[in-house]
Design an enzyme around this catalytic site. Structure first.
Site, PDB file in Angstrom:
ATOM      1  N   HIS A 160       0.904  12.421  -2.191  1.00  0.00           N
ATOM      2  CA  HIS A 160      -0.194  12.171  -1.267  1.00  0.00           C
ATOM      3  C   HIS A 160      -0.894  13.485  -0.998  1.00  0.00           C
ATOM      4  O   HIS A 160      -0.248  14.459  -0.589  1.00  0.00           O
ATOM      5  CB  HIS A 160       0.332  11.590   0.050  1.00  0.00           C
ATOM      6  CG  HIS A 160       0.804  10.182  -0.084  1.00  0.00           C
ATOM      7  ND1 HIS A 160       1.753   9.641   0.733  1.00  0.00           N
ATOM      8  CD2 HIS A 160       0.456   9.200  -0.943  1.00  0.00           C
ATOM      9  CE1 HIS A 160       1.971   8.374   0.393  1.00  0.00           C
ATOM     10  NE2 HIS A 160       1.187   8.092  -0.630  1.00  0.00           N
TER      11      HIS A 160
ATOM     12  N   HIS B 152       0.852  -1.182   0.000  1.00  0.00           N
ATOM     13  CA  HIS B 152       0.000   0.000   0.000  1.00  0.00           C
ATOM     14  C   HIS B 152       0.893   1.239   0.000  1.00  0.00           C
ATOM     15  O   HIS B 152       1.790   1.362   0.826  1.00  0.00           O
ATOM     16  CB  HIS B 152      -0.888  -0.045   1.259  1.00  0.00           C
ATOM     17  CG  HIS B 152      -1.655   1.203   1.513  1.00  0.00           C
ATOM     18  ND1 HIS B 152      -1.612   1.859   2.733  1.00  0.00           N
ATOM     19  CD2 HIS B 152      -2.506   1.910   0.733  1.00  0.00           C
ATOM     20  CE1 HIS B 152      -2.397   2.913   2.699  1.00  0.00           C
ATOM     21  NE2 HIS B 152      -2.954   2.967   1.489  1.00  0.00           N
TER      22      HIS B 152
END
Length: 401
Positions: free
Chosen positions: A101, A58
């Site tokens: 992100h 992930h």
């Protein structure tokens, strides 16, 4: 001399027949499966891609000490250790796709092109390995834009293109056939895939269903969270990573729960990978195809041994070492220095920079809502958290998987 003519014709006919038979034999040999080792095991060559389990990372590029990071080793070391699913999140920055992100103005791991170049180099050095790349595309960047980076890295030639937009789990080719054909990279994209434009960037939710992500419960029930296909016939991805919640300025944020990491990545017990996989098998009567984890190296070989048992092959013989980033205490600093490479491991590589993600919601998403990106708020590392929260208060949203 005339009496020799029949013999000459017979000799020529015999030679022609021999050449024809030899050519046909060569063609037949070329059609026979040549791959004898697939992803490290001969037994996997005859298995369909849809009947194999792969361990994945992930936020594979989020390597560092910050509280919101997800991995301790860079992507090359992940692949060397046996990771075969790489998940990334993408955003546009100055007309270039970057691995970011939340927002590239806050944190960035550099261009996708660099990441793909690293992946291409590894695949070239490991010709009997098949890797899956899962791209989250919260900004709905056109696949043709991604295609430019794949072409530059030479991965367009290695990427598998299915016959249609959706492929049933049992219709995928065998690993051996994929290796024989030189199609050793499977690429999924969660939003805005376009089969007509770039056929090797495959729509994820037409072909894969996922359970809930960024959960704080150790139950890991493996219930459907996102899909646009039938869970009975599609591939299965289970998100087996645990978050914890904290409140800052009245806003709940989710961060990777490192305090329970050795339990989350253990083989058995409440909250373990073993339990999560067992829940999938109990509910769906088959093994998951992808098991996505944080800090995959926390328990050494344990996750890899479990996946090997699901695939019915021997456990890997290499030793997975725990990174100091995985075992160490998370730092709240907004930046982290790259660890120097002193052995076969490195904490960071090339353009890898410490980044992290969290989500503020992991509620169920119906198939009818898949035309829009998930409405979950990603929070970067604490060093930039105040800026993020102020931006949120002004109505700026960062969406991601």
């Amino acid at each position: 001399m005339r009496f020799l003519i029949p013999f000459l014709f017979a000799a020529l006919a015999s030679t022609a027949a021999f050449v024809s038979a030899h050519t046909a034999d060569q063609q037949q040999q070329q059609q026979v499966k040549r791959a004898t080792t697939c992803n490290g095991h001969a037994e996997l060559c005859g298995k369909g891609f849809g009947n194999v389990t792969f361990l994945g990372t992930h936020n594979s590029y989020a390597v560092g000490k910050e509280v919101a990071d997800n991995q301790g080793w860079n992507v090359t070391e992940q692949l060397n250790d046996g990771i075969r699913l790489l998940q990334v999140q993408t955003h546009l920055l100055n007309r270039e796709i970057n691995l970011c992100h939340s927002s590239c103005s806050l944190q960035s791991s550099g261009p996708l092109s660099n990441y793909l170049s690293t992946l291409s180099t590894w695949l070239a050095a490991n010709p009997t390995e098949i890797v899956t790349l899962l791209i989250t595309n919260p900004e709905s960047i056109p696949p043709s834009t991604f295609g430019q980076d794949f072409v530059a890295a030479g991965l367009d030639k290695l990427a598998y293109s299915p016959a249609s937009t959706a492929t049933s789990r049992d219709e995928w080719p065998t690993l051996g056939a994929m290796i024989d054909q030189g199609k050793r990279l499977v690429v999924f994209m969660d939003y805005n895939a376009d089969f007509g434009a770039v056929p090797y960037i495959i729509d994820e939710f037409s072909n894969v269903f996922e359970d809930a992500y960024d959960t704080t419960s150790q139950d890991f029930p493996c219930t459907v969270n996102r899909t646009s296909g039938s869970p009975e016939t599609t591939l299965m991805l289970t998100n087996h990573y645990l978050d914890y919640t904290t409140t800052i300025f009245g806003l709940q944020v989710f961060l990777s729960d490192k305090s329970n990491l050795t339990t989350t990545n253990s083989a058995s017990g409440y909250g373990s990978i073993g339990q999560g996989v067992a829940n999938c098998v109990d509910q769906w009567k088959r093994n998951p195809n992808f098991v996505l984890v944080d800090w995959y190296d926390s328990n050494g070989n344990t996750p890899f041994d479990l996946v090997a048992s699901l695939n019915g092959v021997a456990a890997p013989t290499n030793t997975v070492k725990t990174s100091e980033l995985t075992s160490g205490t998370s730092s709240s600093s907004s930046s982290s220095s790259a660890a120097s490479r002193t052995g076969s491991k490195a904490a960071t590589s090339g353009t890898t920079k410490a980044t992290g993600t969290t989500t503020a919601s992991a509620g169920n998403v119906s198939s009818s809502s898949l035309s829009a990106a998930p409405a979950s708020l990603r929070i970067p590392a604490i060093g930039t958290l105040v800026v993020t929260l102020l931006g949120t208060a002004l109505g700026v949203a960062w969406v991601a998987m």
